[in-house]
Design an enzyme around this catalytic site. Sequence first.
Site, PDB file in Angstrom:
ATOM      1  N   GLY A 112      57.492 112.904  25.313  1.00 51.04           N
ATOM      2  CA  GLY A 112      57.876 112.349  23.737  1.00 51.04           C
ATOM      3  C   GLY A 112      58.166 111.135  24.184  1.00 51.04           C
TER       4      GLY A 112
ATOM      5  N   THR B  62      58.180  98.187  18.145  1.00 55.64           N
ATOM      6  CA  THR B  62      56.968  97.737  16.702  1.00 55.64           C
ATOM      7  C   THR B  62      57.015  99.522  16.209  1.00 55.64           C
ATOM      8  OG1 THR B  62      55.676  98.230  18.882  1.00 55.64           O
ATOM      9  CG2 THR B  62      56.045  95.921  17.803  1.00 55.64           C
TER      10      THR B  62
ATOM     11  N   VAL C 250      62.940  96.822  26.850  1.00 54.34           N
ATOM     12  CA  VAL C 250      62.841  96.654  27.551  1.00 54.34           C
ATOM     13  C   VAL C 250      63.453  94.596  27.240  1.00 54.34           C
ATOM     14  CG1 VAL C 250      60.151  95.290  27.238  1.00 54.34           C
ATOM     15  CG2 VAL C 250      60.440  97.397  26.499  1.00 54.34           C
TER      16      VAL C 250
ATOM     17  N   PHE D 266      52.084 112.295  36.811  1.00 57.45           N
ATOM     18  CA  PHE D 266      51.345 113.143  35.243  1.00 57.45           C
ATOM     19  C   PHE D 266      50.235 114.017  35.095  1.00 57.45           C
ATOM     20  CE2 PHE D 266      52.453 108.724  34.647  1.00 57.45           C
ATOM     21  CZ  PHE D 266      53.112 108.788  33.403  1.00 57.45           C
TER      22      PHE D 266
ATOM     23  N   GLU E 238      61.118 104.557  31.529  1.00 55.45           N
ATOM     24  CA  GLU E 238      62.764 104.982  31.627  1.00 55.45           C
ATOM     25  C   GLU E 238      63.195 105.906  32.234  1.00 55.45           C
ATOM     26  OE1 GLU E 238      64.378 106.019  27.243  1.00 55.45           O
ATOM     27  OE2 GLU E 238      62.262 104.443  26.637  1.00 55.45           O
TER      28      GLU E 238
ATOM     29  N   CYS F  37      57.135 105.710  24.048  1.00 52.95           N
ATOM     30  CA  CYS F  37      55.988 104.694  23.683  1.00 52.95           C
ATOM     31  C   CYS F  37      54.690 105.685  23.589  1.00 52.95           C
ATOM     32  CB  CYS F  37      55.892 104.163  25.802  1.00 52.95           C
ATOM     33  SG  CYS F  37      56.544 102.914  26.015  1.00 52.95           S
TER      34      CYS F  37
END
Length: 435
Positions: free
Chosen positions: A260, A86, A11, A252, A155, A263
């Site tokens: 996977g 994170t 990012v 989607f 990505e 995120c």
Amino acid sequence: MKITMIGAGYVGLVSGVCFADFGHDVICLDKDENKIEALRAGRIPIFEPGLQQLVAANAASGRLSFSTDLAKCVPDSEVIFIAVGTPSRRGDGHADLSYVYDAAREIAAHISGFTVIVTKSTVPVGTGDEVERIMRETNPDADIAVVSNPEFLREGAAIDDFKRPDRIVIGIDDERAREVMTEVYRPLYLNQSPLLFTTRRTSELIKYAGNAFLAMKITFINEMADLCEKVGANVQEVARGIGLDGRIGSKFLHAGPGYGGSCFPKDTLALVKTAQDHDSPVRLIETVVSVNDNRKRAMGRKVIAAAGGDVRGKTIAVLGLTFKPNTDDMRDSPAIAVIQALQDAGATVRGYDPEGMDNAGHVIANLIFASGPYEAADGADALVIVTEWNQFRALDFDRLKAVMKSPVLVDLRNIYRKDDVTKHGFTYTSIGRPD
């Protein structure tokens, strides 16, 4: 504007390079000296289409530089983005915010003049409050405004997503930050990209809610695929039939082996934990997490069934190891669970991926790597497509049949039509379509 990006990971690097391409002066900062030296030498630590060229062009222009010296970078910066990892915390699934808080302390110690601190990392609701508290505790004289500005990068298409976003979400609790953030994104705003200003906590929740909803759509269509197999329906036609409804949309809704990546898995889990902590459980998302985890392993059983019900002593070829095409990211890739299930059942697994094999070697034990799809298939008892890289969409089935021990194809991404495969003498298994 003078911008410092704390964290030169996926990012941080993509965002920093794109900001530099807008004309801002950007320093990408990271504690990893090897990474920074590689970036200075033009070597990119991740695979993302177009990124290497963009880094080279902006570094050559002088707008983009790389550093490990936070104390030198921070004082001159007008805007500082925190774009550190994170990951899910070991033991409880909460987002590990230690890197964010460490960055906040270090930044606070070197602040000079009014500075906008922007959390770009994906963080739970209330993190901005804690970042501000930490910074004011570390340096009571610091003149700061803490902002939430979540990223929405896919990505494999991150640069285009950054430059042509659906929306730019900016959470502020200090009105001084509005003008600064508007200037940061001014090149996009002029192209009518919508800037959505909200409160800081609302912005933080938007990111998690968005990813959770998309994960839910994927999980929904995967469950419909299982039902289609039982009743003789075609999930691709079901997806098209409901996707044409403007209230639902077609994106989607592609059945497969489960989601996977960096995120969806960690963000859905973090949202579940945050909701539980606030005594407002999100039962739908809890189920999404559970169903998706179970599905990945179930795909291994699907392959075993297609290979005759027993793979002990057999060789299975797997095409596609990364969680999606056009990336080298192996994080929570469905291929990991599929391969482990096959290995647990006694199979030897040979794999190939255009970009992910180096990373796959770190997360999958005893996987034999091939140099291409036909080498992977040589002597195999079954061939499995797990990731839909473009180069797998036009395989030579006569050539495959000639080198395989058994002509069995398991297409976990539905990139082929049954008739186009079976006419070459293959046994074909797909997701959610009549066999």
